[in-house]
Design a protein around this motif. Structure first.
Motif, PDB file in Angstrom:
ATOM      1  N   ARG A   1      -7.496   3.285  -3.776  1.00  0.00           N
ATOM      2  CA  ARG A   1      -8.164   4.309  -2.969  1.00  0.00           C
ATOM      3  C   ARG A   1      -7.685   4.255  -1.531  1.00  0.00           C
ATOM      4  N   ALA A   2      -7.464   3.049  -1.009  1.00  0.00           N
ATOM      5  CA  ALA A   2      -6.943   2.917   0.354  1.00  0.00           C
ATOM      6  C   ALA A   2      -5.559   3.530   0.471  1.00  0.00           C
TER       7      ALA A   2
ATOM      8  N   PRO B   1     -10.241  -0.511  -5.016  1.00  0.00           N
ATOM      9  CA  PRO B   1     -10.302  -0.165  -3.588  1.00  0.00           C
ATOM     10  C   PRO B   1      -8.921  -0.099  -2.929  1.00  0.00           C
TER      11      PRO B   1
ATOM     12  N   LEU C   1       0.830  -1.198   0.000  1.00  0.00           N
ATOM     13  CA  LEU C   1       0.000   0.000   0.000  1.00  0.00           C
ATOM     14  C   LEU C   1       0.868   1.252   0.000  1.00  0.00           C
TER      15      LEU C   1
ATOM     16  N   LEU D   1      -4.644   6.575   3.056  1.00  0.00           N
ATOM     17  CA  LEU D   1      -3.634   6.436   4.106  1.00  0.00           C
ATOM     18  C   LEU D   1      -2.594   7.545   4.021  1.00  0.00           C
TER      19      LEU D   1
END
Length: 344
Positions: A323-324, A320, A35, A328
């Motif tokens: 987008r996460a 998603p 991420l 963050l």
């Protein structure tokens, strides 16, 4: 021709600032894994310290293939047009997922054998013919059709701007086209490049492998992506290739779907290597050759869910996660801001 792509600067001031920002968050450094890498990639793509994914679009490229006459799919060619109608009616998997993830959906008819009988607001006509010629008998596309397809794909991005694109495809016979592109552009043999597609039995798989081997034996290998697209491509694969290049030129992220979308990405990368930084390989397909091609491209997929549908169904599931990553980076507190003691 798609516009030139700006190569991402992974060692420049912006990259350093984003890495420092991520390291200042209330977590051990690197503990959010990929991420964090996605957040950095999106920042570099958008050329801003706080990227946003406030718009996303899914484009499904559809076309038919002359090689389908060789019995390389257990489904008849009529299914391509029928599935286009299903996309437009909202009943397909990608239709459901696009609604679920608030992603605008359009279907691009690049050359389905039977055109849709009535206009539809989500249907875009970029037809190059009623299906390609058979790649077993000669070039599937003319050189001019390849150039038109690339230009059509890039122009779609100008007409339908978004921060992120999930690209899908539909076309009976297109896993054979993708397999031939793979076999003709790598050192892998035809069996390694050819999977069961929509569910071939063992005799069908052997027949499909023979078609791929024979086609490449007749037409040959090449380092030239346009020549490969002409010999083995589909209208939808070539248009998808142009759309990927156009999206990157517009500084948008490209979510790569499964085996056929990876075929388009592999050809697009040969046209412009700078595309690599804009690609996110969303998943590894259950279509056996896909993992091999991802390895050839040194691409690490985000997900492994056993999908083998196409349509962009795997690509959109990466949305998603993007987008996460943005959330963050933008909203997670820093050690100093939250009054949390940093490690010693």
């Amino acid at each position: 021709m798609p516009a030139p792509i700006t190569a991402l600067d992974w060692r420049g001031p912006l990259a350093d600032a984003v890495r420092a920002e991520l390291d200042s968050k209330t977590k051990p450094p690197g503990s959010l894994g990929r991420l964090e890498t996605l957040a950095l990639q999106l920042a570099l793509i958008q050329n801003v310290p706080r990227p946003r994914l406030d718009s996303a679009r899914c484009l499904v490229f559809a076309a038919d293939h002359g090689v389908a006459a060789q019995g390389v799919s257990p489904y008849p060619q009529a299914v391509t047009a029928q599935m286009v109608a299903n996309f437009l009616a909202g009943g397909a998997a990608i239709s459901v997922l696009a609604r679920e993830f608030d992603c605008a959906l359009s279907v691009v008819d690049c050359g389905v054998l039977s055109a849709q009988p009535t206009p539809h607001p989500q249907l875009l006509d970029r037809r190059l013919g009623a299906g390609t010629a058979s790649l077993l008998e000669g070039p599937a596309l003319s050189p001019q059709q390849v150039e038109t397809a690339l230009a059509n794909g890039a122009a779609l991005i100008d007409a339908l701007p978004a921060r992120a694109y999930a690209f899908g495809e539909m076309g009976i016979g297109n896993t054979t086209s993708a397999a031939a592109l793979m076999h003709a552009s790598t050192a892998l043999d035809a069996a390694q490049c050819t999977g069961r597609g929509t569910g071939l039995d063992d005799p069908g798989l052997a027949r499909k492998q023979a078609v791929v081997a024979d086609a490449v034996a007749r037409q040959g290998r090449s380092e030239d992506p346009r020549l490969l697209l002409s010999r083995y491509g589909g209208f939808e694969i070539a248009t998808l290739c142009g759309a990927m290049l156009g999206a990157a030129a517009a500084r948008s992220v490209v979510l790569v779907d499964g085996f056929i979308a990876t075929a388009a990405a592999a050809m697009a990368l040969r046209i412009d290597r700078a595309l690599r930084g804009y690609l996110v390989f969303a998943h590894v397909s259950a279509e056996a050759p896909h993992a091999r091609w991802l390895a050839e491209l040194q691409a690490e997929p985000l997900l492994d869910l056993g999908l083998r549908l196409g349509e962009g169904s795997g690509a959109i599931l990466g949305l998603p996660l993007l987008r996460a990553a943005c959330a963050l980076l933008a909203d997670m507190a820093t050690f100093a801001g939250a009054g949390v003691t940093e490690r010693t």
